[in-house]
Motif scaffolding. Structure first.
Motif, PDB file in Angstrom:
ATOM      1  N   THR A 232      -2.575 -21.407   6.268  1.00 34.32           N
ATOM      2  CA  THR A 232      -3.243 -20.149   6.570  1.00 34.32           C
ATOM      3  C   THR A 232      -2.352 -18.940   6.265  1.00 34.32           C
ATOM      4  OG1 THR A 232      -2.491 -20.387   8.864  1.00 34.32           O
ATOM      5  CG2 THR A 232      -4.728 -21.130   8.335  1.00 34.32           C
ATOM      6  N   PHE A 233      -3.005 -17.824   5.935  1.00 37.89           N
ATOM      7  CA  PHE A 233      -2.346 -16.550   5.691  1.00 37.89           C
ATOM      8  C   PHE A 233      -2.984 -15.506   6.610  1.00 37.89           C
ATOM      9  CE2 PHE A 233      -1.773 -19.044   1.923  1.00 37.89           C
ATOM     10  CZ  PHE A 233      -0.532 -18.691   1.402  1.00 37.89           C
ATOM     11  N   ASP A 234      -2.256 -15.047   7.607  1.00 35.37           N
ATOM     12  CA  ASP A 234      -2.778 -14.082   8.565  1.00 35.37           C
ATOM     13  C   ASP A 234      -2.139 -12.724   8.324  1.00 35.37           C
ATOM     14  OD1 ASP A 234      -4.355 -16.024   9.946  1.00 35.37           O
ATOM     15  OD2 ASP A 234      -2.530 -16.744  10.929  1.00 35.37           O
ATOM     16  N   LYS A 235      -2.974 -11.709   8.139  1.00 37.13           N
ATOM     17  CA  LYS A 235      -2.480 -10.380   7.792  1.00 37.13           C
ATOM     18  C   LYS A 235      -1.723  -9.746   8.949  1.00 37.13           C
ATOM     19  CE  LYS A 235      -4.006  -6.019   5.736  1.00 37.13           C
ATOM     20  NZ  LYS A 235      -5.182  -5.268   5.212  1.00 37.13           N
ATOM     21  N   LEU A 236      -0.549  -9.194   8.631  1.00 36.40           N
ATOM     22  CA  LEU A 236       0.277  -8.496   9.606  1.00 36.40           C
ATOM     23  C   LEU A 236       0.217  -6.988   9.420  1.00 36.40           C
ATOM     24  CD1 LEU A 236       3.397 -10.843   9.457  1.00 36.40           C
ATOM     25  CD2 LEU A 236       1.689 -10.735  11.297  1.00 36.40           C
ATOM     26  N   VAL A 237       0.382  -6.521   8.192  1.00 34.73           N
ATOM     27  CA  VAL A 237       0.372  -5.078   7.938  1.00 34.73           C
ATOM     28  C   VAL A 237       0.078  -4.814   6.468  1.00 34.73           C
ATOM     29  CG1 VAL A 237       2.874  -4.992   7.485  1.00 34.73           C
ATOM     30  CG2 VAL A 237       1.687  -2.928   8.253  1.00 34.73           C
ATOM     31  N   GLU A 238      -0.649  -3.736   6.210  1.00 31.02           N
ATOM     32  CA  GLU A 238      -0.933  -3.315   4.844  1.00 31.02           C
ATOM     33  C   GLU A 238       0.242  -2.496   4.326  1.00 31.02           C
ATOM     34  OE1 GLU A 238      -4.670  -1.329   2.343  1.00 31.02           O
ATOM     35  OE2 GLU A 238      -4.687  -1.377   4.530  1.00 31.02           O
ATOM     36  N   VAL A 239       0.461  -2.564   3.016  1.00 36.13           N
ATOM     37  CA  VAL A 239       1.565  -1.842   2.385  1.00 36.13           C
ATOM     38  C   VAL A 239       1.026  -1.040   1.192  1.00 36.13           C
ATOM     39  CG1 VAL A 239       3.774  -2.063   1.178  1.00 36.13           C
ATOM     40  CG2 VAL A 239       3.232  -3.603   3.077  1.00 36.13           C
ATOM     41  N   GLU A 240       1.455   0.203   1.079  1.00 29.60           N
ATOM     42  CA  GLU A 240       1.154   1.068  -0.062  1.00 29.60           C
ATOM     43  C   GLU A 240      -0.343   1.167  -0.361  1.00 29.60           C
ATOM     44  OE1 GLU A 240       5.215   1.139  -2.755  1.00 29.60           O
ATOM     45  OE2 GLU A 240       3.527  -0.039  -3.487  1.00 29.60           O
ATOM     46  N   ARG A 241      -1.108   1.475   0.651  1.00 30.18           N
ATOM     47  CA  ARG A 241      -2.551   1.647   0.441  1.00 30.18           C
ATOM     48  C   ARG A 241      -2.826   2.737  -0.602  1.00 30.18           C
ATOM     49  NH1 ARG A 241      -6.115   2.964   5.649  1.00 30.18           N
ATOM     50  NH2 ARG A 241      -5.302   0.900   6.181  1.00 30.18           N
ATOM     51  N   GLU A 242      -1.966   3.792  -0.595  1.00 29.47           N
ATOM     52  CA  GLU A 242      -2.194   4.931  -1.475  1.00 29.47           C
ATOM     53  C   GLU A 242      -1.768   4.671  -2.917  1.00 29.47           C
ATOM     54  OE1 GLU A 242       2.093   5.143  -0.422  1.00 29.47           O
ATOM     55  OE2 GLU A 242       0.247   4.490   0.565  1.00 29.47           O
ATOM     56  N   ARG A 243      -0.946   3.643  -3.152  1.00 28.78           N
ATOM     57  CA  ARG A 243      -0.498   3.331  -4.515  1.00 28.78           C
ATOM     58  C   ARG A 243      -1.320   2.139  -5.018  1.00 28.78           C
ATOM     59  NH1 ARG A 243       6.122   4.360  -4.551  1.00 28.78           N
ATOM     60  NH2 ARG A 243       6.050   6.358  -3.465  1.00 28.78           N
ATOM     61  N   THR A 244      -2.531   2.459  -5.450  1.00 28.93           N
ATOM     62  CA  THR A 244      -3.537   1.414  -5.677  1.00 28.93           C
ATOM     63  C   THR A 244      -3.175   0.460  -6.814  1.00 28.93           C
ATOM     64  OG1 THR A 244      -4.773   2.961  -7.074  1.00 28.93           O
ATOM     65  CG2 THR A 244      -5.404   2.838  -4.753  1.00 28.93           C
TER      66      THR A 244
ATOM     67  N   GLY B  90       7.015   1.867  -8.098  1.00 30.36           N
ATOM     68  CA  GLY B  90       7.555   0.858  -7.195  1.00 30.36           C
ATOM     69  C   GLY B  90       8.651   1.414  -6.311  1.00 30.36           C
ATOM     70  N   ALA B  91       8.875   0.751  -5.190  1.00 29.70           N
ATOM     71  CA  ALA B  91       9.859   1.218  -4.214  1.00 29.70           C
ATOM     72  C   ALA B  91      10.534   0.022  -3.546  1.00 29.70           C
ATOM     73  CB  ALA B  91       9.186   2.104  -3.163  1.00 29.70           C
ATOM     74  N   VAL B  92      11.589   0.316  -2.788  1.00 29.09           N
ATOM     75  CA  VAL B  92      12.310  -0.679  -1.992  1.00 29.09           C
ATOM     76  C   VAL B  92      12.090  -0.345  -0.519  1.00 29.09           C
ATOM     77  CG1 VAL B  92      14.568  -1.656  -1.420  1.00 29.09           C
ATOM     78  CG2 VAL B  92      14.047  -1.008  -3.790  1.00 29.09           C
ATOM     79  N   TYR B  93      11.740  -1.367   0.279  1.00 27.17           N
ATOM     80  CA  TYR B  93      11.403  -1.170   1.685  1.00 27.17           C
ATOM     81  C   TYR B  93      12.231  -2.079   2.592  1.00 27.17           C
ATOM     82  CZ  TYR B  93       7.184   1.199  -0.015  1.00 27.17           C
ATOM     83  OH  TYR B  93       6.313   2.054  -0.644  1.00 27.17           O
ATOM     84  N   ARG B  94      12.351  -1.646   3.843  1.00 26.10           N
ATOM     85  CA  ARG B  94      12.907  -2.472   4.910  1.00 26.10           C
ATOM     86  C   ARG B  94      11.970  -2.380   6.106  1.00 26.10           C
ATOM     87  NH1 ARG B  94      16.210  -1.238   9.470  1.00 26.10           N
ATOM     88  NH2 ARG B  94      17.807  -2.789  10.014  1.00 26.10           N
ATOM     89  N   VAL B  95      11.740  -3.506   6.770  1.00 22.52           N
ATOM     90  CA  VAL B  95      10.863  -3.532   7.942  1.00 22.52           C
ATOM     91  C   VAL B  95      11.708  -3.325   9.196  1.00 22.52           C
ATOM     92  CG1 VAL B  95       9.155  -4.863   9.222  1.00 22.52           C
ATOM     93  CG2 VAL B  95       9.280  -5.077   6.730  1.00 22.52           C
ATOM     94  N   SER B  96      11.313  -2.362  10.023  1.00 21.14           N
ATOM     95  CA  SER B  96      12.081  -2.016  11.219  1.00 21.14           C
ATOM     96  C   SER B  96      11.796  -2.973  12.364  1.00 21.14           C
ATOM     97  CB  SER B  96      11.739  -0.590  11.662  1.00 21.14           C
ATOM     98  OG  SER B  96      10.446  -0.562  12.264  1.00 21.14           O
ATOM     99  N   ASP B  97      12.553  -2.803  13.462  1.00 23.34           N
ATOM    100  CA  ASP B  97      12.323  -3.616  14.663  1.00 23.34           C
ATOM    101  C   ASP B  97      10.905  -3.465  15.190  1.00 23.34           C
ATOM    102  OD1 ASP B  97      14.730  -5.121  15.469  1.00 23.34           O
ATOM    103  OD2 ASP B  97      15.677  -3.164  15.492  1.00 23.34           O
ATOM    104  N   ALA B  98      10.345  -2.264  15.026  1.00 21.31           N
ATOM    105  CA  ALA B  98       8.987  -1.988  15.506  1.00 21.31           C
ATOM    106  C   ALA B  98       7.920  -2.443  14.517  1.00 21.31           C
ATOM    107  CB  ALA B  98       8.835  -0.497  15.788  1.00 21.31           C
ATOM    108  N   GLY B  99       8.350  -2.991  13.377  1.00 27.31           N
ATOM    109  CA  GLY B  99       7.396  -3.452  12.372  1.00 27.31           C
ATOM    110  C   GLY B  99       6.971  -2.374  11.397  1.00 27.31           C
ATOM    111  N   ALA B 100       7.654  -1.207  11.423  1.00 31.34           N
ATOM    112  CA  ALA B 100       7.328  -0.134  10.493  1.00 31.34           C
ATOM    113  C   ALA B 100       7.871  -0.452   9.101  1.00 31.34           C
ATOM    114  CB  ALA B 100       7.912   1.187  10.993  1.00 31.34           C
ATOM    115  N   ILE B 101       7.105  -0.100   8.070  1.00 31.81           N
ATOM    116  CA  ILE B 101       7.510  -0.318   6.685  1.00 31.81           C
ATOM    117  C   ILE B 101       8.242   0.943   6.228  1.00 31.81           C
ATOM    118  CG2 ILE B 101       6.738  -1.007   4.391  1.00 31.81           C
ATOM    119  CD1 ILE B 101       6.049  -3.005   6.607  1.00 31.81           C
ATOM    120  N   GLU B 102       9.558   0.865   6.142  1.00 31.86           N
ATOM    121  CA  GLU B 102      10.380   2.046   5.883  1.00 31.86           C
ATOM    122  C   GLU B 102      10.887   2.039   4.440  1.00 31.86           C
ATOM    123  OE1 GLU B 102      12.043   2.606  10.454  1.00 31.86           O
ATOM    124  OE2 GLU B 102      13.360   1.735   8.933  1.00 31.86           O
ATOM    125  N   ARG B 103      10.536   3.100   3.701  1.00 34.54           N
ATOM    126  CA  ARG B 103      10.937   3.203   2.298  1.00 34.54           C
ATOM    127  C   ARG B 103      12.414   3.571   2.218  1.00 34.54           C
ATOM    128  NH1 ARG B 103       6.826   6.729  -0.482  1.00 34.54           N
ATOM    129  NH2 ARG B 103       5.531   4.919   0.006  1.00 34.54           N
TER     130      ARG B 103
END
Length: 294
Positions: free
Chosen positions: A84-96, A125-138
């Motif tokens: 199974t694949f369960d969605k956690l968070v969407e990424v780059e909605r604006e960069r279609t 394209g970009a490089v991201y890190r996921v924070s402790d709170a689950g935020a997608i930080e560029r």
């Protein structure tokens, strides 16, 4: 002379992102274009394939029995027991036009990953890190294809790849995962493109070369010190596994090969292995951020 051995001639269209599962003694990797996740168990040579809902850029093990999987437009929890694949968070909605690409976990358990223009033309394209709170930080931006994040043994240097620009960068990393002092680590010459990479226990960086037919090993100061040649053109990434972390597993791809080359390169898209003269770094698992979400 290091001679790679083909252990699974599966003919992946775009094999990528091998990771080592210490508990299963297995390699997991993806075929991005065929929307598949694969597993190869080292001791028994048993293989398994799971269909993914969209193009998987990476699968990274967590502290449990699941993985964080980067699909086309988001991070998902992949459970191989149920498929199974369960969605956690969407990424780059604006960069279609973008999709997620390569990723890794650092020694602190934080997930890093890149994105890319799926047409491989625009620097979106970009490089991201996921924070402790689950935020997608560029953390960095402006790549056609952001690729191959990896980290030095002391966790103070992040290596990341501008594949189309044929450049591997090094950046300083502080205790909060902030990047600074970005500089060129290696500039690849000719017609090869740097793809994924891994760092060994001596701090040397092993870089897979797409359309280069090899992996090159560089010292921490950016000098080439070794080459591993393969019987196919498109080498995408490696991971160190096995009990002594000296067994390298390497993914390859058929994508971009002409019909003539596909016929000649009979092992294109295969999973390979070779014995390294030095151990790699242990496979890090994701323990922070999104692991406990959902």
């Amino acid at each position: 002379m290091i001679t790679p051995e083909c252990i699974w001639p599966l003919g992946a269209e775009l094999g990528e992102g091998p990771v080592w599962s210490k508990t299963e003694k297995a390699v997991y990797f993806v075929d991005i274009k065929r929307k598949q996740v694969h597993r190869y168990i080292a001791a028994t040579h048993e293989t398994m394939t799971w269909p993914a809902p969209s193009e998987p850029g990476f699968v990274i093990p967590t502290s449990g029995e699941t993985f964080i999987c980067g699909l086309r437009k988001g991070l998902y929890r992949f459970d191989p027991r149920a498929g199974t694949f369960d969605k956690l968070v969407e990424v780059e909605r604006e960069r279609t036009g973008n999709r997620l690409n390569d990723g890794f976990s650092d020694p602190q358990g934080y997930l890093w990953f890149g994105t890319m223009d799926d047409e491989e033309q625009a620097p979106t394209g970009a490089v991201y890190r996921v924070s402790d709170a689950g935020a997608i930080e560029r953390r960095d931006d402006g790549y056609d294809i952001a690729n191959g994040p990896a980290m030095s043994p002391d966790a103070r240097t992040l290596y990341h790849t501008d594949t189309r620009g044929q450049t591997i960068y090094a950046s300083d990393v502080d205790g909060h995962g902030m990047l600074s002092n970005k500089r060129v680590f290696v500039k690849v010459q000719g017609s090869a493109y740097p793809d994924g990479m891994a760092v060994d226990a001596q701090g040397c960086v092993w870089i897979a070369l797409y359309n280069g037919g090899c992996i090159e090993r560089y010292s921490p100061d950016g000098k080439q010190i070794d080459t591993v040649a393969f019987p196919c053109s498109n080498i995408t990434k490696l991971v160190f596994g096995g009990d002594d972390l000296r067994t390298a597993y390497v993914t390859t791809a058929m994508k971009g090969l002409s019909a003539d080359k596909r016929e000649r390169e009979t092992l294109a898209g295969a999973l390979f292995t070779f014995r390294s003269p030095v151990p790699g770094l242990p496979q890090n698992v994701v323990t922070r951020g999104l692991v406990h979400a959902g």
